[in-house]
Write a protein that holds these residues in place. Sequence first.
Motif, mmCIF file in Angstrom:
data_model
loop_
_atom_site.group_PDB
_atom_site.id
_atom_site.type_symbol
_atom_site.label_atom_id
_atom_site.label_comp_id
_atom_site.label_asym_id
_atom_site.label_seq_id
_atom_site.Cartn_x
_atom_site.Cartn_y
_atom_site.Cartn_z
ATOM 1 N N GLY A 267 0.822 -1.216 0.000
ATOM 2 C CA GLY A 267 0.000 0.000 0.000
ATOM 3 C C GLY A 267 0.850 1.257 0.000
ATOM 4 O O GLY A 267 0.575 2.211 -0.743
ATOM 5 N N LYS A 268 1.889 1.271 0.811
ATOM 6 C CA LYS A 268 2.771 2.446 0.872
ATOM 7 C C LYS A 268 3.584 2.598 -0.421
ATOM 8 O O LYS A 268 3.910 3.711 -0.819
ATOM 9 N N LEU A 269 3.915 1.488 -1.051
ATOM 10 C CA LEU A 269 4.627 1.553 -2.326
ATOM 11 C C LEU A 269 3.749 2.216 -3.385
ATOM 12 O O LEU A 269 4.214 3.079 -4.139
ATOM 13 N N ILE A 270 2.467 1.849 -3.411
ATOM 14 C CA ILE A 270 1.541 2.418 -4.393
ATOM 15 C C ILE A 270 1.287 3.902 -4.133
ATOM 16 O O ILE A 270 1.227 4.708 -5.059
ATOM 17 N N THR A 271 1.161 4.287 -2.852
ATOM 18 C CA THR A 271 0.881 5.693 -2.517
ATOM 19 C C THR A 271 2.154 6.515 -2.336
ATOM 20 O O THR A 271 2.090 7.674 -1.942
ATOM 21 N N ASN A 272 3.313 5.912 -2.610
ATOM 22 C CA ASN A 272 4.604 6.613 -2.562
ATOM 23 C C ASN A 272 4.917 7.169 -1.171
ATOM 24 O O ASN A 272 5.333 8.319 -1.018
ATOM 25 N N THR A 273 4.677 6.356 -0.148
ATOM 26 C CA THR A 273 4.996 6.745 1.224
ATOM 27 C C THR A 273 5.963 5.737 1.839
ATOM 28 O O THR A 273 6.124 4.630 1.323
ATOM 29 N N ARG A 274 6.601 6.138 2.934
ATOM 30 C CA ARG A 274 7.579 5.298 3.613
ATOM 31 C C ARG A 274 7.421 5.445 5.123
ATOM 32 O O ARG A 274 6.918 6.456 5.607
ATOM 33 N N VAL A 275 7.899 4.441 5.872
ATOM 34 C CA VAL A 275 7.920 4.508 7.334
ATOM 35 C C VAL A 275 9.340 4.880 7.760
ATOM 36 O O VAL A 275 10.305 4.285 7.284
#
Length: 200
Positions: free
Chosen positions: A97-105
Amino acid sequence: MEEQNPYRASSAAVADVVELVDVESATKWRRFFNWLIDKLIVLLCGALLGVLAALSGNEAVLAWIDRIDRLTDILLTAAITVVYYAFMEGAFGFTIGKLITNTRVVDEYGRAPGFARAFLRSLCRLIPFDALSLLFSDGEVRRGWHDSLTKTYVIRRPRPGQRVGRPRHAISSQFGEGIVPQPGRVAADTGAAASITVAP
């Protein structure tokens, strides 16, 4: 006995200091789509395990799947959730999900969380109403309980060469910039002659 000079400089090695950073969290809409996509992935993983069990042809496993109750279903989904999030965020710093929305932890130093922190984040997701904690979080902070309890943030993926966040503001940096007036500088700035008297 050898005398030690208290004025001699230390010979200890200087360790690299990791700075705390202030980061801007991803928007609540991005976080919502992260949750939605990853929820579907977790459900697909559960269905895939069921299909693999059916293809194995093991009668005992098939009979157990037929008799599965609601509590066992919840526990299995929780276990898949913990494994999925802990592995993905620990190994890569993001989920599908984060890969698709271009986010990271990231942690509070702007680094990837690592497996221990990712596992703790995953366990915190099991807290009842954790998803709602993000929805009702402060508009600027935008963190859920699984973020705040593990000191992590979900951010937009920075561009190559761009910093994750700004170094956290410290009082010592104010002194370094000369905000606190120094006598020599004040005298020089005003053009007055500086006379320094030393008391006996």
